[in-house]
Motif scaffolding. Structure first.
Motif, mmCIF file in Angstrom:
data_model
loop_
_atom_site.group_PDB
_atom_site.id
_atom_site.type_symbol
_atom_site.label_atom_id
_atom_site.label_comp_id
_atom_site.label_asym_id
_atom_site.label_seq_id
_atom_site.Cartn_x
_atom_site.Cartn_y
_atom_site.Cartn_z
ATOM 1 N N PRO A 176 33.962 29.712 -28.504
ATOM 2 C CA PRO A 176 34.053 28.865 -29.691
ATOM 3 C C PRO A 176 34.664 29.630 -30.857
ATOM 4 C CG PRO A 176 31.765 29.086 -28.930
ATOM 5 C CD PRO A 176 32.600 29.995 -28.110
ATOM 6 N N VAL A 177 35.442 28.915 -31.658
ATOM 7 C CA VAL A 177 36.062 29.507 -32.846
ATOM 8 C C VAL A 177 35.896 28.561 -34.032
ATOM 9 C CG1 VAL A 177 37.748 30.873 -31.561
ATOM 10 C CG2 VAL A 177 38.357 28.579 -32.313
ATOM 11 N N ASP A 178 36.015 29.128 -35.202
ATOM 12 C CA ASP A 178 35.943 28.366 -36.439
ATOM 13 C C ASP A 178 37.097 28.838 -37.309
ATOM 14 O OD1 ASP A 178 35.001 26.690 -38.442
ATOM 15 O OD2 ASP A 178 33.539 28.150 -39.171
ATOM 16 N N SER A 199 42.340 33.040 -40.973
ATOM 17 C CA SER A 199 41.535 33.808 -40.034
ATOM 18 C C SER A 199 40.780 32.863 -39.100
ATOM 19 C CB SER A 199 40.542 34.714 -40.757
ATOM 20 O OG SER A 199 39.564 33.936 -41.396
ATOM 21 N N LEU A 200 40.318 33.427 -38.008
ATOM 22 C CA LEU A 200 39.475 32.678 -37.075
ATOM 23 C C LEU A 200 38.172 33.440 -36.896
ATOM 24 C CD1 LEU A 200 41.777 31.503 -34.137
ATOM 25 C CD2 LEU A 200 40.762 30.117 -35.907
ATOM 26 N N GLY A 201 37.060 32.719 -37.011
ATOM 27 C CA GLY A 201 35.767 33.272 -36.636
ATOM 28 C C GLY A 201 35.616 33.047 -35.143
ATOM 29 N N VAL A 202 35.388 34.109 -34.403
ATOM 30 C CA VAL A 202 35.266 34.044 -32.943
ATOM 31 C C VAL A 202 33.809 34.319 -32.596
ATOM 32 C CG1 VAL A 202 36.048 35.054 -30.769
ATOM 33 C CG2 VAL A 202 37.653 34.825 -32.680
ATOM 34 N N TYR A 203 33.172 33.335 -31.958
ATOM 35 C CA TYR A 203 31.742 33.420 -31.659
ATOM 36 C C TYR A 203 31.511 33.925 -30.242
ATOM 37 C CZ TYR A 203 31.129 30.669 -35.874
ATOM 38 O OH TYR A 203 31.146 30.237 -37.170
ATOM 39 N N LEU A 204 30.815 35.038 -30.136
ATOM 40 C CA LEU A 204 30.433 35.588 -28.838
ATOM 41 C C LEU A 204 28.918 35.714 -28.779
ATOM 42 C CD1 LEU A 204 33.022 38.474 -28.357
ATOM 43 C CD2 LEU A 204 32.927 36.317 -27.100
ATOM 44 N N PRO A 205 28.316 35.318 -27.659
ATOM 45 C CA PRO A 205 26.872 35.506 -27.538
ATOM 46 C C PRO A 205 26.519 36.984 -27.398
ATOM 47 C CG PRO A 205 27.765 34.490 -25.557
ATOM 48 C CD PRO A 205 28.894 34.635 -26.520
ATOM 49 N N ARG A 209 44.196 31.453 -24.519
ATOM 50 C CA ARG A 209 44.768 30.115 -24.685
ATOM 51 C C ARG A 209 43.961 29.325 -25.702
ATOM 52 N NH1 ARG A 209 47.666 29.602 -19.879
ATOM 53 N NH2 ARG A 209 46.778 30.747 -18.147
ATOM 54 N N SER A 210 44.658 28.521 -26.465
ATOM 55 C CA SER A 210 43.973 27.567 -27.315
ATOM 56 C C SER A 210 43.554 26.404 -26.433
ATOM 57 C CB SER A 210 44.910 27.083 -28.423
ATOM 58 O OG SER A 210 44.282 26.063 -29.163
ATOM 59 N N ALA A 211 42.289 26.045 -26.499
ATOM 60 C CA ALA A 211 41.769 24.937 -25.695
ATOM 61 C C ALA A 211 41.230 23.867 -26.626
ATOM 62 C CB ALA A 211 40.695 25.437 -24.740
ATOM 63 N N GLY A 212 41.967 23.610 -27.659
ATOM 64 C CA GLY A 212 41.534 22.657 -28.664
ATOM 65 C C GLY A 212 41.307 23.363 -29.975
ATOM 66 N N ARG A 213 40.940 22.600 -30.936
ATOM 67 C CA ARG A 213 40.787 23.128 -32.291
ATOM 68 C C ARG A 213 39.628 24.111 -32.439
ATOM 69 N NH1 ARG A 213 42.654 20.803 -37.357
ATOM 70 N NH2 ARG A 213 41.181 21.589 -38.864
ATOM 71 N N GLU A 214 38.624 23.995 -31.584
ATOM 72 C CA GLU A 214 37.414 24.796 -31.771
ATOM 73 C C GLU A 214 37.089 25.717 -30.602
ATOM 74 O OE1 GLU A 214 34.491 21.821 -32.638
ATOM 75 O OE2 GLU A 214 35.269 21.508 -34.653
ATOM 76 N N THR A 215 38.050 25.923 -29.692
ATOM 77 C CA THR A 215 37.765 26.750 -28.518
ATOM 78 C C THR A 215 39.002 27.533 -28.084
ATOM 79 O OG1 THR A 215 36.210 25.067 -27.746
ATOM 80 C CG2 THR A 215 36.864 26.729 -26.151
ATOM 81 N N LEU A 216 38.760 28.794 -27.727
ATOM 82 C CA LEU A 216 39.756 29.590 -27.010
ATOM 83 C C LEU A 216 39.263 29.755 -25.582
ATOM 84 C CD1 LEU A 216 40.453 32.542 -29.488
ATOM 85 C CD2 LEU A 216 41.898 30.549 -29.069
ATOM 86 N N ARG A 217 40.182 29.908 -24.653
ATOM 87 C CA ARG A 217 39.827 30.241 -23.267
ATOM 88 C C ARG A 217 40.458 31.586 -22.972
ATOM 89 N NH1 ARG A 217 37.506 26.637 -20.221
ATOM 90 N NH2 ARG A 217 38.290 27.410 -18.261
ATOM 91 N N ILE A 218 39.635 32.498 -22.491
ATOM 92 C CA ILE A 218 40.109 33.830 -22.131
ATOM 93 C C ILE A 218 40.048 33.934 -20.609
ATOM 94 C CG2 ILE A 218 39.744 36.299 -22.307
ATOM 95 C CD1 ILE A 218 39.261 33.978 -25.148
ATOM 96 N N ASP A 219 41.174 34.295 -20.011
ATOM 97 C CA ASP A 219 41.251 34.523 -18.564
ATOM 98 C C ASP A 219 41.511 36.010 -18.352
ATOM 99 O OD1 ASP A 219 41.109 31.741 -17.898
ATOM 100 O OD2 ASP A 219 43.218 31.553 -18.446
ATOM 101 N N TYR A 220 40.675 36.634 -17.531
ATOM 102 C CA TYR A 220 40.839 38.065 -17.255
ATOM 103 C C TYR A 220 40.268 38.377 -15.877
ATOM 104 C CZ TYR A 220 40.640 43.128 -17.897
ATOM 105 O OH TYR A 220 40.799 44.481 -17.746
ATOM 106 N N ARG A 221 41.056 39.026 -15.061
ATOM 107 C CA ARG A 221 40.643 39.429 -13.710
ATOM 108 C C ARG A 221 40.095 38.267 -12.882
ATOM 109 N NH1 ARG A 221 37.942 45.405 -14.149
ATOM 110 N NH2 ARG A 221 39.878 46.442 -14.719
ATOM 111 N N GLY A 222 40.737 37.112 -12.995
ATOM 112 C CA GLY A 222 40.350 35.961 -12.199
ATOM 113 C C GLY A 222 39.146 35.207 -12.717
#
Length: 93
Positions: A39-41, A46-52, A20-33
């Protein structure tokens, strides 16, 4: 993997992962509850997707390697469905 639109800013893959898009700079991923804000840019097409380095669910639990693989694939597929390329970037945290 198939993508099914749930609304104008959310989609589910055949794995059950919801992106889900949760605003201009964030996606929310729901999986297995569980949920993970990501964060995205946005670039041009294209979208830069930031993962720790060690991603965690919103509740603080570490994301299992298998679940992370599903999440990453779901993000790529949904963003492709929405017309974006994906570039994963690593955060230090």
């Amino acid at each position: 993997m198939g993508v099914h639109e749930l609304g104008s800013q959310s989609a589910r893959t055949d794995t059950g992962a919801v992106v889900r898009s949760a605003g201009r700079e964030t996606l929310r991923i729901d999986y297995r509850g569980r949920t993970m804000p990501v964060p995205v840019d946005q670039g041009l097409g294209s979208l830069g997707v930031y993962l720790p380095r060690a991603p965690r669910w919103e509740d603080g639990e570490p994301v299992a390697v298998d679940d992370l693989a599903v999440v990453r694939e779901a993000v790529v597929e949904v963003l492709r469905f929405w017309g974006f390329d994906t570039e994963f970037l690593e955060l230090d945290g």
